[in-house]
Enzyme design. Structure first.
Site, PDB file in Angstrom:
ATOM      1  N   GLU A   1      -4.654 -13.637  -3.527  1.00 59.19           N
ATOM      2  CA  GLU A   1      -4.528 -13.654  -3.234  1.00 59.19           C
ATOM      3  C   GLU A   1      -5.221 -13.393  -1.820  1.00 59.19           C
ATOM      4  O   GLU A   1      -5.744 -13.653  -0.847  1.00 59.19           O
ATOM      5  CB  GLU A   1      -2.621 -14.183  -2.266  1.00 59.19           C
ATOM      6  CG  GLU A   1      -2.008 -14.776  -3.622  1.00 59.19           C
ATOM      7  CD  GLU A   1      -0.608 -14.588  -3.305  1.00 59.19           C
ATOM      8  OE1 GLU A   1      -0.414 -15.371  -1.764  1.00 59.19           O
ATOM      9  OE2 GLU A   1       0.429 -14.596  -3.995  1.00 59.19           O
TER      10      GLU A   1
ATOM     11  N   HIS B   1      -1.418 -20.427  -2.956  1.00 59.56           N
ATOM     12  CA  HIS B   1      -0.245 -20.915  -3.753  1.00 59.56           C
ATOM     13  C   HIS B   1      -0.421 -19.466  -4.952  1.00 59.56           C
ATOM     14  O   HIS B   1      -1.244 -19.355  -5.559  1.00 59.56           O
ATOM     15  CB  HIS B   1      -0.620 -22.667  -4.289  1.00 59.56           C
ATOM     16  CG  HIS B   1       1.018 -22.016  -5.243  1.00 59.56           C
ATOM     17  ND1 HIS B   1       2.289 -22.655  -5.152  1.00 59.56           N
ATOM     18  CD2 HIS B   1       1.108 -22.698  -7.117  1.00 59.56           C
ATOM     19  CE1 HIS B   1       2.685 -23.139  -5.876  1.00 59.56           C
ATOM     20  NE2 HIS B   1       2.228 -22.729  -7.302  1.00 59.56           N
TER      21      HIS B   1
ATOM     22  N   ASN C   1      -3.825 -23.746   2.377  1.00 56.90           N
ATOM     23  CA  ASN C   1      -2.088 -23.767   1.495  1.00 56.90           C
ATOM     24  C   ASN C   1      -2.666 -22.168   0.575  1.00 56.90           C
ATOM     25  O   ASN C   1      -3.534 -22.997  -0.285  1.00 56.90           O
ATOM     26  CB  ASN C   1      -1.170 -24.646   0.803  1.00 56.90           C
ATOM     27  CG  ASN C   1      -0.178 -23.842   0.151  1.00 56.90           C
ATOM     28  OD1 ASN C   1       0.824 -22.927   1.124  1.00 56.90           O
ATOM     29  ND2 ASN C   1       0.305 -24.271  -0.355  1.00 56.90           N
TER      30      ASN C   1
HETATM   31  C1  GAR Z   1       3.110 -15.536  -1.471  1.00 60.24           C
HETATM   32  O1  GAR Z   1       2.471 -14.625  -2.618  1.00 60.24           O
HETATM   33  C2  GAR Z   1       2.358 -17.109  -1.124  1.00 60.24           C
HETATM   34  O2  GAR Z   1       1.568 -17.174  -2.062  1.00 60.24           O
HETATM   35  C3  GAR Z   1       3.518 -17.656  -1.570  1.00 60.24           C
HETATM   36  O3  GAR Z   1       4.507 -17.769  -0.906  1.00 60.24           O
HETATM   37  C4  GAR Z   1       4.112 -15.571  -0.745  1.00 60.24           C
HETATM   38  C5  GAR Z   1       4.730 -15.253   0.800  1.00 60.24           C
HETATM   39  O4  GAR Z   1       3.503 -14.148   0.398  1.00 60.24           O
HETATM   40  N1  GAR Z   1       3.329 -19.120  -1.409  1.00 60.24           N
HETATM   41  C6  GAR Z   1       3.747 -20.340  -1.724  1.00 60.24           C
HETATM   42  O5  GAR Z   1       4.904 -19.290  -3.135  1.00 60.24           O
HETATM   43  C7  GAR Z   1       4.191 -20.913  -1.562  1.00 60.24           C
HETATM   44  N2  GAR Z   1       3.764 -22.284  -2.600  1.00 60.24           N
HETATM   45  P1  GAR Z   1       3.239 -13.412   2.202  1.00 60.24           P
HETATM   46  O6  GAR Z   1       4.496 -13.585   3.242  1.00 60.24           O
HETATM   47  O7  GAR Z   1       3.390 -11.946   2.172  1.00 60.24           O
HETATM   48  O8  GAR Z   1       2.128 -13.519   2.329  1.00 60.24           O
END
Ligand code: GAR
Length: 208
Positions: A181, A110, A108
């Site tokens: 990320e 985060h 995952n």
């Molecule tokens: C990202 O920032 C990811 O890290 C977060 O959701 C976003 C999705 O963006 N995930 C979480 O918060 C999980 N707990 P994306 O759809 O553009 O990749």
């Protein structure tokens, strides 16, 4: 060749980073064979289609209860039999039976430096709102293995990102995505594809 299933919920920018890294050679020896979204009509599904990747929608809303959804998710993943399941902004809790079926094979991303701003209720923009409310000077992102808890599994990679004084949750979210990320998620998949990752006593070891 590492067979990868990617689970998404929305924009899919992390999915895109993985698609791009596979195309550009940043990830070697891996292929995304399936994208699953819990939401229909999201950009992540367009990104999968543009890359020629099979995708499907699997939404809790389409099942009588959560147990039925969980069974469908497990059945789909078992049938697909990926080597690695990547949660790339998948905002549905992964049921324990899925964790058990894919031990050490789910990761995952985060958007914070775990153990800060993680766990139940910390997802998406909420994470960055909490970081700004606390006034931290550094935040970042974490790739971790998924266990039965929320954001509690062994940490694979982390990258720090500076918080700026005039940041909004949105500007901070964007910087964390760009600087952390989209870098560490492809890097983590590449390390796994290379067989460089082991977990011992709850801690990740990386052989370079
Ligand atoms: C990202 O920032 C990811 O890290 C977060 O959701 C976003 C999705 O963006 N995930 C979480 O918060 C999980 N707990 P994306 O759809 O553009 O990749």
């Amino acid at each position: 060749m590492l067979k990868v299933a990617v689970l998404v919920s929305g924009g899919g920018t992390n999915l895109q980073a993985v698609i791009d890294a596979i195309r550009d050679g940043g990830i070697t020896d891996a292929k995304i064979t399936l994208v699953i979204s819990n939401n229909a009509g999201v950009k992540a599904l367009d990104r999968a289609a543009s890359a020629g990747i099979r995708s499907m929608v699997l939404s809790p809303k389409d099942y009588p209860d959560r147990a039925a959804f969980n069974a469908a998710l497990l059945g789909t993943l078992k049938e697909e039999a990926p080597d690695l399941v990547v949660l790339a902004g998948f905002l549905v809790a992964i049921p324990p039976e899925v964790v058990l079926a894919f031990p050490g094979r789910i990761i995952n991303i985060h958007p914070s430096l775990i153990p800060a701003f993680c766990g139940k209720g910390y997802y998406g923009l909420k994470v960055h709102e909490a970081a700004l409310a606390r006034g931290v000077k550094l935040t970042g992102a974490t790739v971790h293995f998924v266990d039965e808890g929320t954001d509690t599994g062994p940490i694979l990679l982390q990258k720090a990102v500076e918080v700026h004084e005039n940041d909004t949750p949105e500007t901070l979210q964007r910087r964390v995505m760009e600087e952390a990320e989209w870098v560490i998620l492809p890097a983590a998949i590449d390390l796994i594809a290379r067989g460089a990752v082991t977990v011992e006593n709850g801690k990740v070891r990386i052989r370079q």
